[in-house]
Design a protein around this motif. Structure first.
Motif, PDB file in Angstrom:
ATOM      1  N   GLY A 134      29.131  28.229  65.034  1.00  9.68           N
ATOM      2  CA  GLY A 134      28.756  26.817  65.129  1.00  9.68           C
ATOM      3  C   GLY A 134      29.921  25.880  65.443  1.00  9.68           C
ATOM      4  N   ALA A 135      31.126  26.408  65.631  1.00 10.13           N
ATOM      5  CA  ALA A 135      32.279  25.549  65.956  1.00 10.13           C
ATOM      6  C   ALA A 135      31.972  24.762  67.232  1.00 10.13           C
ATOM      7  CB  ALA A 135      33.525  26.401  66.161  1.00 10.13           C
ATOM      8  N   THR A 136      32.529  23.535  67.303  1.00 10.62           N
ATOM      9  CA  THR A 136      32.211  22.643  68.413  1.00 10.62           C
ATOM     10  C   THR A 136      33.403  22.458  69.341  1.00 10.62           C
ATOM     11  OG1 THR A 136      30.630  21.462  67.058  1.00 10.62           O
ATOM     12  CG2 THR A 136      31.478  20.285  68.930  1.00 10.62           C
ATOM     13  N   TYR A 137      33.135  22.482  70.633  1.00 11.00           N
ATOM     14  CA  TYR A 137      34.167  22.273  71.657  1.00 11.00           C
ATOM     15  C   TYR A 137      33.661  21.242  72.651  1.00 11.00           C
ATOM     16  CZ  TYR A 137      35.882  26.654  69.800  1.00 11.00           C
ATOM     17  OH  TYR A 137      36.348  27.627  68.952  1.00 11.00           O
ATOM     18  N   HIS A 138      34.550  20.841  73.551  1.00 12.73           N
ATOM     19  CA  HIS A 138      34.135  19.991  74.669  1.00 12.73           C
ATOM     20  C   HIS A 138      34.840  20.499  75.916  1.00 12.73           C
ATOM     21  CE1 HIS A 138      33.512  16.571  77.287  1.00 12.73           C
ATOM     22  NE2 HIS A 138      32.545  16.211  76.470  1.00 12.73           N
ATOM     23  N   LEU A 139      34.102  20.584  77.024  1.00  9.37           N
ATOM     24  CA  LEU A 139      34.677  21.149  78.253  1.00  9.37           C
ATOM     25  C   LEU A 139      35.963  20.443  78.653  1.00  9.37           C
ATOM     26  CD1 LEU A 139      31.473  21.696  80.460  1.00  9.37           C
ATOM     27  CD2 LEU A 139      32.788  23.403  79.176  1.00  9.37           C
ATOM     28  N   VAL A 140      36.002  19.107  78.453  1.00  9.13           N
ATOM     29  CA  VAL A 140      37.175  18.325  78.869  1.00  9.13           C
ATOM     30  C   VAL A 140      38.049  17.925  77.685  1.00  9.13           C
ATOM     31  CG1 VAL A 140      37.920  16.211  80.058  1.00  9.13           C
ATOM     32  CG2 VAL A 140      35.831  17.396  80.798  1.00  9.13           C
ATOM     33  N   TYR A 141      37.434  17.408  76.595  1.00  9.48           N
ATOM     34  CA  TYR A 141      38.214  16.776  75.521  1.00  9.48           C
ATOM     35  C   TYR A 141      38.670  17.734  74.422  1.00  9.48           C
ATOM     36  CZ  TYR A 141      35.939  12.834  77.782  1.00  9.48           C
ATOM     37  OH  TYR A 141      35.479  11.950  78.708  1.00  9.48           O
ATOM     38  N   ALA A 142      37.991  18.857  74.301  1.00 13.23           N
ATOM     39  CA  ALA A 142      38.387  19.811  73.245  1.00 13.23           C
ATOM     40  C   ALA A 142      38.067  21.224  73.740  1.00 13.23           C
ATOM     41  CB  ALA A 142      37.643  19.489  71.947  1.00 13.23           C
ATOM     42  N   PRO A 143      38.734  21.656  74.830  1.00 12.15           N
ATOM     43  CA  PRO A 143      38.371  22.937  75.435  1.00 12.15           C
ATOM     44  C   PRO A 143      38.774  24.147  74.579  1.00 12.15           C
ATOM     45  CG  PRO A 143      40.255  21.963  76.585  1.00 12.15           C
ATOM     46  CD  PRO A 143      39.855  20.987  75.522  1.00 12.15           C
ATOM     47  N   ALA A 144      37.975  25.204  74.698  1.00 17.66           N
ATOM     48  CA  ALA A 144      38.333  26.465  74.047  1.00 17.66           C
ATOM     49  C   ALA A 144      39.508  27.065  74.828  1.00 17.66           C
ATOM     50  CB  ALA A 144      37.141  27.414  74.077  1.00 17.66           C
ATOM     51  N   LYS A 145      40.279  27.958  74.171  1.00 17.39           N
ATOM     52  CA  LYS A 145      41.442  28.558  74.846  1.00 17.39           C
ATOM     53  C   LYS A 145      40.981  29.352  76.052  1.00 17.39           C
ATOM     54  CE  LYS A 145      44.594  28.719  70.903  1.00 17.39           C
ATOM     55  NZ  LYS A 145      43.823  28.859  69.638  1.00 17.39           N
ATOM     56  N   GLU A 146      39.882  30.116  75.867  1.00 16.70           N
ATOM     57  CA  GLU A 146      39.307  30.857  76.986  1.00 16.70           C
ATOM     58  C   GLU A 146      37.909  30.290  77.224  1.00 16.70           C
ATOM     59  OE1 GLU A 146      38.017  35.416  78.075  1.00 16.70           O
ATOM     60  OE2 GLU A 146      39.337  35.067  76.367  1.00 16.70           O
ATOM     61  N   GLU A 147      37.634  29.823  78.452  1.00 12.44           N
ATOM     62  CA  GLU A 147      36.377  29.107  78.687  1.00 12.44           C
ATOM     63  C   GLU A 147      35.154  29.937  78.289  1.00 12.44           C
ATOM     64  OE1 GLU A 147      36.034  27.092  82.542  1.00 12.44           O
ATOM     65  OE2 GLU A 147      33.877  26.930  82.154  1.00 12.44           O
ATOM     66  N   GLY A 148      34.251  29.307  77.519  1.00 17.95           N
ATOM     67  CA  GLY A 148      32.996  29.966  77.171  1.00 17.95           C
ATOM     68  C   GLY A 148      33.078  30.900  75.973  1.00 17.95           C
ATOM     69  N   ILE A 149      34.289  31.028  75.358  1.00 21.33           N
ATOM     70  CA  ILE A 149      34.462  31.952  74.227  1.00 21.33           C
ATOM     71  C   ILE A 149      35.032  31.182  73.027  1.00 21.33           C
ATOM     72  CG2 ILE A 149      35.675  34.066  73.432  1.00 21.33           C
ATOM     73  CD1 ILE A 149      33.823  34.666  75.752  1.00 21.33           C
ATOM     74  N   CYS A 150      34.464  31.400  71.849  1.00 27.61           N
ATOM     75  CA  CYS A 150      34.924  30.689  70.649  1.00 27.61           C
ATOM     76  C   CYS A 150      36.318  31.153  70.226  1.00 27.61           C
ATOM     77  CB  CYS A 150      33.933  30.918  69.510  1.00 27.61           C
ATOM     78  SG  CYS A 150      34.411  30.086  67.988  1.00 27.61           S
ATOM     79  N   ASP A 151      37.227  30.187  69.981  1.00 27.98           N
ATOM     80  CA  ASP A 151      38.594  30.510  69.534  1.00 27.98           C
ATOM     81  C   ASP A 151      38.572  31.233  68.193  1.00 27.98           C
ATOM     82  OD1 ASP A 151      39.428  29.021  71.668  1.00 27.98           O
ATOM     83  OD2 ASP A 151      40.233  27.343  70.484  1.00 27.98           O
ATOM     84  N   THR A 152      37.621  30.851  67.334  1.00 31.53           N
ATOM     85  CA  THR A 152      37.625  31.355  65.965  1.00 31.53           C
ATOM     86  C   THR A 152      36.976  32.726  65.834  1.00 31.53           C
ATOM     87  OG1 THR A 152      37.162  29.055  65.446  1.00 31.53           O
ATOM     88  CG2 THR A 152      37.244  30.566  63.586  1.00 31.53           C
ATOM     89  N   CYS A 153      35.784  32.896  66.456  1.00 30.30           N
ATOM     90  CA  CYS A 153      35.052  34.146  66.186  1.00 30.30           C
ATOM     91  C   CYS A 153      34.782  34.974  67.439  1.00 30.30           C
ATOM     92  CB  CYS A 153      33.768  33.863  65.412  1.00 30.30           C
ATOM     93  SG  CYS A 153      32.468  33.158  66.421  1.00 30.30           S
ATOM     94  N   GLY A 154      35.144  34.456  68.627  1.00 27.91           N
ATOM     95  CA  GLY A 154      35.029  35.269  69.839  1.00 27.91           C
ATOM     96  C   GLY A 154      33.634  35.337  70.443  1.00 27.91           C
ATOM     97  N   LYS A 155      32.667  34.617  69.823  1.00 30.83           N
ATOM     98  CA  LYS A 155      31.296  34.646  70.372  1.00 30.83           C
ATOM     99  C   LYS A 155      31.161  33.640  71.524  1.00 30.83           C
ATOM    100  CE  LYS A 155      29.046  37.398  67.315  1.00 30.83           C
ATOM    101  NZ  LYS A 155      29.350  37.172  65.906  1.00 30.83           N
ATOM    102  N   GLU A 156      29.973  33.662  72.138  1.00 31.82           N
ATOM    103  CA  GLU A 156      29.717  32.852  73.330  1.00 31.82           C
ATOM    104  C   GLU A 156      29.502  31.369  72.969  1.00 31.82           C
ATOM    105  OE1 GLU A 156      26.182  32.653  76.723  1.00 31.82           O
ATOM    106  OE2 GLU A 156      25.911  33.753  74.862  1.00 31.82           O
ATOM    107  N   LEU A 157      29.964  30.468  73.854  1.00 36.02           N
ATOM    108  CA  LEU A 157      29.732  29.034  73.646  1.00 36.02           C
ATOM    109  C   LEU A 157      28.531  28.600  74.492  1.00 36.02           C
ATOM    110  CD1 LEU A 157      33.399  27.682  73.799  1.00 36.02           C
ATOM    111  CD2 LEU A 157      32.100  28.463  71.812  1.00 36.02           C
TER     112      LEU A 157
END
Ligand code: AP5
Ligand code: MG
Length: 214
Positions: A134-157
């Motif tokens: 459930g972690a929250t990201y933003h494509l521009v303002y709070a991007p994940a380190k790897e696009e489409g993948i959660c930094d914390t648990c590795g699941k899909e965004l």
């Protein structure tokens, strides 16, 4: 320290509540996250809540109030907590005050994260949420380190079901009708503080720490 986060959908309540929880070592209680976890686990509560959430409507007060009152009575809330997405109606606020008063307690701050509707609509289209944690990201303002993948648990965004543009507009209308009156409610209670939610995430947090203290 007992804090309520107020603000429109997408104002950044969840983003700031997480940072407050980490810095001040209090639990982050998000009713939206609790409902989404219930939906994911297929519980009765989740099934009921989903019918409202998918339409951008509020879940009925009776499904929310007891849940939160039970949660804030748990041991880990002894030193405070940050409520994110609750209360959202005047009856919810009154029920919370009543439950706290019976314990000789009261809320300390209601922080209103102010963002105009125009900014919200563009923000929500870029939000991505982790399908796992459930972690929250933003494509521009709070991007994940790897696009489409959660930094914390590795699941899909993914895009949240209720973040489609037509549902966002509905949620904004519901916010103005049912939740905005809480601004007056907490102003009268003397605990309302406003922060500008249109600036960078770290700048919003700096304003909040000025209110809460270092
Ligand atoms: P809930 O999950 O609470 O949704 P919401 O209030 O609509 O708020 P959001 O989670 O969408 O936004 P947020 O303010 O947390 O913003 P975020 O930090 O993610 O509730 C969902 C549904 O559940 C409701 O519609 C309702 O049906 C039901 N519900 C929940 N509680 C209820 C209750 N008490 N009673 C009845 N029904 C209830 O940020 C948004 C995006 O912007 C992110 O992508 C983020 O990275 C980005 N961002 C954040 N801050 C900034 C910034 N400063 N600059 C640029 N981007 C930013
Ligand atoms: Mg949120």
């Amino acid at each position: 320290m007992k804090i309520i986060m107020l603000g429109a959908p997408g104002a950044g309540k969840g983003t700031q509540a997480k940072k407050i929880a980490a810095k001040y070592q209090v639990p982050h209680i998000s009713t939206g996250d609790i409902f989404r976890a219930n939906i994911k686990n297929g519980t009765e509560l989740g099934k009921k809540a989903k019918t409202y959430m998918d339409q951008g409507l509020l879940v009925p007060d009776e499904l929310v109030v007891d849940l939160v009152v039970d949660r804030v009575n748990q041991e880990d809330c002894r030193n405070g907590y940050v409520l994110d997405g609750f209360p959202r109606t005047i009856p919810q606020a009154e029920a919370l005050d009543k439950a706290l008063a019976s314990l000789g307690q009261k809320m300390d701050y209601a922080i209103d994260v102010e963002v105009p509707d125009e900014n919200i609509v563009t923000r929500m289209g870029g939000r991505r949420a982790c399908a796992g944690c459930g972690a929250t990201y933003h494509l521009v303002y709070a991007p994940a380190k790897e696009e489409g993948i959660c930094d914390t648990c590795g699941k899909e965004l993914v895009l949240r079901d209720d973040d489609k543009p037509e549902t966002v507009q509905k949620r904004l209308n519901v916010y103005h009708e049912q939740t905005q009156p809480l601004i007056d409610y907490y102003t009268q209670a003397g605990i309302l503080r406003k922060v500008d939610g249109t600036v960078d995430i770290e700048d919003v947090f700096r304003e909040i720490t000025k209110i809460l203290g270092e």
